[in-house]
Write a protein that holds these residues in place. Structure first.
Motif, short mmCIF file in Angstrom:
data_model
loop_
_atom_site.label_atom_id
_atom_site.label_comp_id
_atom_site.label_asym_id
_atom_site.label_seq_id
_atom_site.Cartn_x
_atom_site.Cartn_y
_atom_site.Cartn_z
N GLU A 135 27.95 -15.00 33.92
CA GLU A 135 28.03 -13.54 34.01
C GLU A 135 28.99 -13.11 35.12
O GLU A 135 29.74 -12.15 34.96
CB GLU A 135 26.64 -12.96 34.28
CG GLU A 135 26.62 -11.45 34.36
CD GLU A 135 25.22 -10.92 34.55
OE1 GLU A 135 25.06 -9.88 35.21
OE2 GLU A 135 24.26 -11.55 34.05
N ARG A 176 30.32 -6.17 27.23
CA ARG A 176 29.09 -6.95 27.10
C ARG A 176 28.72 -7.13 25.62
O ARG A 176 28.31 -8.20 25.20
CB ARG A 176 27.93 -6.25 27.81
CG ARG A 176 28.09 -6.09 29.30
CD ARG A 176 28.01 -7.46 30.02
NE ARG A 176 27.99 -7.22 31.44
CZ ARG A 176 29.04 -6.94 32.19
NH1 ARG A 176 30.24 -6.87 31.62
NH2 ARG A 176 28.94 -6.74 33.49
N THR A 182 29.40 -11.06 25.04
CA THR A 182 28.20 -11.75 25.51
C THR A 182 27.10 -11.57 24.47
O THR A 182 27.21 -10.74 23.56
CB THR A 182 27.69 -11.21 26.87
OG1 THR A 182 27.01 -9.96 26.67
CG2 THR A 182 28.84 -11.02 27.86
N LYS A 194 23.99 -10.79 25.50
CA LYS A 194 22.92 -10.15 26.27
C LYS A 194 22.16 -9.14 25.41
O LYS A 194 22.73 -8.44 24.58
CB LYS A 194 23.51 -9.42 27.49
CG LYS A 194 24.16 -10.35 28.50
CD LYS A 194 24.47 -9.64 29.81
CE LYS A 194 23.21 -9.51 30.64
NZ LYS A 194 23.52 -9.07 32.03
N GLU A 233 18.56 -5.92 28.68
CA GLU A 233 19.23 -6.50 29.84
C GLU A 233 20.44 -5.66 30.25
O GLU A 233 20.68 -5.44 31.44
CB GLU A 233 19.67 -7.93 29.52
CG GLU A 233 18.54 -8.91 29.30
CD GLU A 233 19.04 -10.29 28.90
OE1 GLU A 233 18.66 -11.27 29.55
OE2 GLU A 233 19.84 -10.37 27.95
N GLU A 269 21.03 -3.70 33.75
CA GLU A 269 22.21 -4.06 34.54
C GLU A 269 22.99 -2.82 34.97
O GLU A 269 23.51 -2.76 36.08
CB GLU A 269 23.11 -4.98 33.71
CG GLU A 269 24.38 -5.43 34.43
CD GLU A 269 25.25 -6.32 33.56
OE1 GLU A 269 26.11 -7.00 34.13
OE2 GLU A 269 25.07 -6.33 32.33
#
Length: 280
Positions: free
Chosen positions: A90, A233, A237, A239, A243, A247
Protein backbone atom coordinates in the motif's frame (compact mmCIF):
# COMPACT_ATOMS: atom_id res chain seq x y z
CA UNK A 1 -5.64 1.56 -34.48
CA UNK A 2 -3.63 -1.41 -33.20
CA UNK A 3 -4.21 -2.36 -29.56
CA UNK A 4 -1.37 -4.15 -27.76
CA UNK A 5 -1.91 -6.46 -24.77
CA UNK A 6 0.43 -7.88 -22.15
CA UNK A 7 -0.18 -11.43 -20.96
CA UNK A 8 2.05 -11.45 -17.87
CA UNK A 9 2.43 -9.07 -14.89
CA UNK A 10 5.54 -7.44 -16.39
CA UNK A 11 7.84 -7.69 -19.39
CA UNK A 12 11.33 -6.34 -20.15
CA UNK A 13 12.68 -5.87 -23.69
CA UNK A 14 15.83 -4.46 -25.27
CA UNK A 15 15.27 -3.29 -28.85
CA UNK A 16 18.12 -2.12 -31.10
CA UNK A 17 17.17 -0.75 -34.52
CA UNK A 18 17.92 1.93 -37.10
CA UNK A 19 14.77 1.46 -39.20
CA UNK A 20 12.07 1.29 -36.58
CA UNK A 21 8.87 3.25 -37.18
CA UNK A 22 6.25 2.35 -34.62
CA UNK A 23 2.84 3.35 -35.88
CA UNK A 24 0.75 5.05 -33.20
CA UNK A 25 -0.88 2.32 -31.13
CA UNK A 26 -2.66 1.95 -27.84
CA UNK A 27 -1.57 -0.27 -24.94
CA UNK A 28 -3.69 -1.92 -22.28
CA UNK A 29 -0.71 -1.71 -19.88
CA UNK A 30 1.82 0.77 -18.54
CA UNK A 31 5.09 1.21 -20.42
CA UNK A 32 8.35 2.98 -19.53
CA UNK A 33 10.96 3.45 -22.26
CA UNK A 34 14.58 4.42 -21.70
CA UNK A 35 16.75 5.43 -24.67
CA UNK A 36 20.23 4.02 -24.17
CA UNK A 37 21.41 5.65 -27.40
CA UNK A 38 20.05 7.08 -30.64
CA UNK A 39 17.93 9.91 -32.02
CA UNK A 40 14.46 10.26 -33.46
CA UNK A 41 10.95 11.44 -32.71
CA UNK A 42 8.57 10.39 -29.96
CA UNK A 43 4.86 10.64 -30.83
CA UNK A 44 2.20 10.58 -28.12
CA UNK A 45 -1.46 11.54 -28.40
CA UNK A 46 -0.76 13.43 -31.63
CA UNK A 47 2.18 15.45 -30.20
CA UNK A 48 5.78 15.03 -31.40
CA UNK A 49 9.12 15.79 -29.75
CA UNK A 50 12.72 14.74 -30.56
CA UNK A 51 14.36 12.13 -28.35
CA UNK A 52 18.04 11.36 -27.70
CA UNK A 53 20.18 9.24 -25.37
CA UNK A 54 19.25 9.08 -21.67
CA UNK A 55 15.64 10.10 -22.30
CA UNK A 56 12.99 8.33 -20.22
CA UNK A 57 9.36 8.15 -21.31
CA UNK A 58 6.19 7.09 -19.53
CA UNK A 59 3.21 5.79 -21.51
CA UNK A 60 -0.15 5.11 -19.87
CA UNK A 61 -2.84 2.69 -20.97
CA UNK A 62 -5.03 4.43 -23.56
CA UNK A 63 -2.20 6.77 -24.70
CA UNK A 64 -1.68 6.69 -28.49
CA UNK A 65 2.05 6.29 -28.90
CA UNK A 66 4.84 5.62 -31.39
CA UNK A 67 8.47 6.35 -32.37
CA UNK A 68 10.26 7.39 -35.55
CA UNK A 69 13.93 6.33 -35.47
CA UNK A 70 16.37 8.61 -37.31
CA UNK A 71 19.62 6.87 -36.31
CA UNK A 72 20.61 3.61 -34.60
CA UNK A 73 18.66 3.48 -31.37
CA UNK A 74 18.69 1.15 -28.39
CA UNK A 75 15.39 1.26 -26.47
CA UNK A 76 14.81 -0.52 -23.17
CA UNK A 77 11.12 -1.21 -22.47
CA UNK A 78 9.63 -1.87 -19.03
CA UNK A 79 6.00 -2.92 -19.29
CA UNK A 80 3.65 -3.81 -16.44
CA UNK A 81 -0.06 -4.35 -15.92
CA UNK A 82 -2.46 -3.29 -13.18
CA UNK A 83 -2.21 -6.85 -11.84
CA UNK A 84 1.46 -6.12 -11.10
CA UNK A 85 0.45 -3.00 -9.18
CA UNK A 86 -1.98 -5.05 -7.11
CA UNK A 87 0.89 -7.19 -5.80
CA UNK A 88 2.72 -4.17 -4.35
CA UNK A 89 2.51 -2.71 -0.86
CA UNK A 90 0.00 0.00 0.00
CA UNK A 91 2.86 2.38 0.79
CA UNK A 92 4.33 1.87 -2.68
CA UNK A 93 0.96 2.35 -4.38
CA UNK A 94 0.61 5.69 -2.57
CA UNK A 95 3.93 6.79 -4.09
CA UNK A 96 2.53 5.88 -7.49
CA UNK A 97 -0.31 8.33 -7.01
CA UNK A 98 1.90 11.21 -8.11
CA UNK A 99 2.39 9.46 -11.44
CA UNK A 100 -1.29 8.67 -11.93
CA UNK A 101 -2.57 12.13 -11.13
CA UNK A 102 0.16 14.51 -12.23
CA UNK A 103 1.56 13.04 -15.46
CA UNK A 104 0.67 15.31 -18.40
CA UNK A 105 0.53 12.57 -21.11
CA UNK A 106 2.67 14.71 -23.43
CA UNK A 107 5.89 13.75 -25.25
CA UNK A 108 9.28 14.33 -23.67
CA UNK A 109 11.58 12.97 -21.01
CA UNK A 110 10.04 12.81 -17.53
CA UNK A 111 13.45 13.03 -15.82
CA UNK A 112 13.79 16.64 -14.72
CA UNK A 113 16.60 16.02 -12.20
CA UNK A 114 19.91 15.82 -14.05
CA UNK A 115 21.46 13.44 -11.52
CA UNK A 116 18.61 10.96 -11.99
CA UNK A 117 19.50 10.27 -15.63
CA UNK A 118 22.75 8.36 -14.89
CA UNK A 119 20.99 6.72 -11.94
CA UNK A 120 18.17 5.35 -14.12
CA UNK A 121 20.70 4.31 -16.80
CA UNK A 122 22.68 2.36 -14.19
CA UNK A 123 19.54 0.55 -13.03
CA UNK A 124 18.46 -0.20 -16.61
CA UNK A 125 21.89 -1.72 -17.24
CA UNK A 126 21.54 -3.68 -13.99
CA UNK A 127 18.18 -5.00 -15.22
CA UNK A 128 19.84 -6.11 -18.45
CA UNK A 129 22.52 -8.01 -16.53
CA UNK A 130 20.04 -9.54 -14.11
CA UNK A 131 17.71 -10.80 -16.85
CA UNK A 132 20.61 -12.48 -18.64
CA UNK A 133 21.69 -14.39 -15.52
CA UNK A 134 19.38 -16.66 -13.57
CA UNK A 135 20.92 -16.05 -10.15
CA UNK A 136 19.12 -16.94 -6.90
CA UNK A 137 16.36 -14.44 -6.00
CA UNK A 138 16.42 -13.29 -9.63
CA UNK A 139 12.75 -12.22 -9.71
CA UNK A 140 12.99 -10.34 -6.43
CA UNK A 141 15.99 -8.33 -7.64
CA UNK A 142 14.29 -7.51 -10.96
CA UNK A 143 11.14 -6.29 -9.20
CA UNK A 144 13.14 -4.18 -6.72
CA UNK A 145 14.98 -2.51 -9.60
CA UNK A 146 11.72 -1.92 -11.48
CA UNK A 147 10.03 -0.44 -8.42
CA UNK A 148 12.98 1.86 -7.75
CA UNK A 149 12.85 3.13 -11.33
CA UNK A 150 9.10 3.72 -11.03
CA UNK A 151 9.64 5.59 -7.75
CA UNK A 152 12.25 7.83 -9.39
CA UNK A 153 9.74 8.55 -12.16
CA UNK A 154 7.20 9.55 -9.51
CA UNK A 155 9.74 11.81 -7.81
CA UNK A 156 10.46 13.65 -11.04
CA UNK A 157 6.79 14.08 -11.85
CA UNK A 158 6.25 15.76 -8.46
CA UNK A 159 8.62 18.49 -9.66
CA UNK A 160 6.24 19.27 -12.53
CA UNK A 161 2.94 18.87 -10.68
CA UNK A 162 0.18 21.44 -10.59
CA UNK A 163 1.49 23.43 -13.60
CA UNK A 164 -1.98 23.27 -15.13
CA UNK A 165 -3.81 23.87 -11.86
CA UNK A 166 -2.25 27.08 -10.64
CA UNK A 167 -3.51 30.00 -12.69
CA UNK A 168 -1.65 32.69 -10.76
CA UNK A 169 1.87 31.57 -9.77
CA UNK A 170 2.56 31.98 -6.08
CA UNK A 171 5.33 30.99 -3.72
CA UNK A 172 2.67 29.90 -1.21
CA UNK A 173 0.17 28.02 -3.37
CA UNK A 174 2.44 25.10 -4.25
CA UNK A 175 3.32 24.37 -0.58
CA UNK A 176 -0.43 24.47 0.19
CA UNK A 177 -1.11 21.85 -2.50
CA UNK A 178 1.79 19.73 -1.29
CA UNK A 179 0.41 19.97 2.26
CA UNK A 180 -2.99 18.70 1.08
CA UNK A 181 -1.38 15.79 -0.73
CA UNK A 182 0.77 14.89 2.27
CA UNK A 183 -2.12 14.90 4.76
CA UNK A 184 -4.93 13.68 2.51
CA UNK A 185 -5.30 10.63 4.78
CA UNK A 186 -5.53 12.76 7.94
CA UNK A 187 -8.83 14.72 7.77
CA UNK A 188 -8.08 16.69 10.96
CA UNK A 189 -4.99 18.20 9.34
CA UNK A 190 -7.07 19.39 6.37
CA UNK A 191 -9.43 21.57 8.37
CA UNK A 192 -9.09 25.25 7.50
CA UNK A 193 -8.07 26.13 11.06
CA UNK A 194 -5.21 23.62 11.09
CA UNK A 195 -3.99 24.57 7.61
CA UNK A 196 -4.20 28.28 8.41
CA UNK A 197 -2.07 27.77 11.52
CA UNK A 198 0.57 25.87 9.50
CA UNK A 199 0.87 28.71 6.95
CA UNK A 200 0.29 31.71 9.23
CA UNK A 201 -3.01 32.61 7.58
CA UNK A 202 -6.25 33.51 9.30
CA UNK A 203 -8.81 30.67 9.06
CA UNK A 204 -11.18 32.92 7.11
CA UNK A 205 -8.55 34.10 4.63
CA UNK A 206 -6.96 30.75 3.69
CA UNK A 207 -10.05 29.55 1.78
CA UNK A 208 -10.36 32.88 -0.01
CA UNK A 209 -6.65 32.84 -0.91
CA UNK A 210 -6.82 29.26 -2.21
CA UNK A 211 -9.83 30.02 -4.43
CA UNK A 212 -8.15 33.16 -5.77
CA UNK A 213 -4.91 31.41 -6.77
CA UNK A 214 -6.22 28.03 -8.00
CA UNK A 215 -9.73 28.78 -9.25
CA UNK A 216 -11.18 26.09 -6.94
CA UNK A 217 -12.47 26.26 -3.40
CA UNK A 218 -10.31 24.57 -0.78
CA UNK A 219 -12.94 21.96 0.04
CA UNK A 220 -13.65 21.31 -3.65
CA UNK A 221 -9.97 20.65 -4.33
CA UNK A 222 -9.63 18.32 -1.32
CA UNK A 223 -12.72 16.35 -2.33
CA UNK A 224 -11.66 16.12 -5.99
CA UNK A 225 -8.19 14.92 -5.06
CA UNK A 226 -9.59 12.33 -2.64
CA UNK A 227 -11.89 10.98 -5.35
CA UNK A 228 -9.00 10.72 -7.82
CA UNK A 229 -7.07 8.65 -5.28
CA UNK A 230 -10.13 6.51 -4.62
CA UNK A 231 -10.39 5.83 -8.34
CA UNK A 232 -6.81 4.58 -8.19
CA UNK A 233 -7.68 2.25 -5.31
CA UNK A 234 -10.65 0.90 -7.23
CA UNK A 235 -8.64 0.35 -10.40
CA UNK A 236 -5.34 -0.96 -9.07
CA UNK A 237 -6.04 -2.59 -5.68
CA UNK A 238 -8.48 -5.17 -4.32
CA UNK A 239 -9.27 -3.17 -1.19
CA UNK A 240 -12.83 -3.47 0.16
CA UNK A 241 -15.12 -0.43 0.10
CA UNK A 242 -15.17 -0.31 3.89
CA UNK A 243 -11.35 -0.17 3.95
CA UNK A 244 -11.27 2.64 1.37
CA UNK A 245 -13.91 4.59 3.29
CA UNK A 246 -11.89 4.31 6.51
CA UNK A 247 -8.62 5.20 4.77
CA UNK A 248 -10.02 8.48 3.41
CA UNK A 249 -11.93 9.57 6.50
CA UNK A 250 -15.51 8.84 5.41
CA UNK A 251 -17.91 7.97 8.21
CA UNK A 252 -18.81 4.65 6.59
CA UNK A 253 -19.21 2.88 3.25
CA UNK A 254 -22.58 4.50 2.50
CA UNK A 255 -21.03 7.97 3.01
CA UNK A 256 -18.32 7.07 0.48
CA UNK A 257 -20.95 5.74 -1.97
CA UNK A 258 -23.02 8.91 -1.68
CA UNK A 259 -20.13 11.33 -2.26
CA UNK A 260 -18.59 9.25 -5.07
CA UNK A 261 -21.89 8.99 -6.93
CA UNK A 262 -22.57 12.73 -6.48
CA UNK A 263 -19.31 13.69 -8.22
CA UNK A 264 -18.76 10.70 -10.54
CA UNK A 265 -22.29 9.75 -11.51
CA UNK A 266 -21.99 6.12 -10.39
CA UNK A 267 -21.17 4.28 -7.18
CA UNK A 268 -17.64 2.91 -6.51
CA UNK A 269 -18.67 -0.71 -7.10
CA UNK A 270 -20.04 0.13 -10.56
CA UNK A 271 -16.90 2.14 -11.36
CA UNK A 272 -14.65 -0.80 -10.39
CA UNK A 273 -16.74 -3.28 -12.38
CA UNK A 274 -16.76 -1.07 -15.47
CA UNK A 275 -12.97 -0.63 -15.32
CA UNK A 276 -12.42 -4.40 -14.91
CA UNK A 277 -14.67 -5.20 -17.86
CA UNK A 278 -12.94 -2.66 -20.10
CA UNK A 279 -9.57 -4.30 -19.41
CA UNK A 280 -10.62 -7.89 -20.00
Amino acid sequence: MEIKNLYRPYELELLETNQYTAKPHRNTFFEMVFTLEGKGIQIINGHELPYASDKFFLIFPEDQHGFEVHELTRFYFIRFTDSYLKTQSEKWVKKMEYIFHNHNHLPGCILKTVTDKPLVRAMIEALQRETSNEFPQHNEVVEQLMNTIITIAARNITLQQHANIIKQPSTTTLPLLNYIHEYIYQPERLKAECMASSFNFSPNYISEYFKKTTGESLQQYITSYKLKLIETRLQYTDKRMSEIAYEFGFTDESHLNRIFKKYKGENPTAFRKRYAESNN
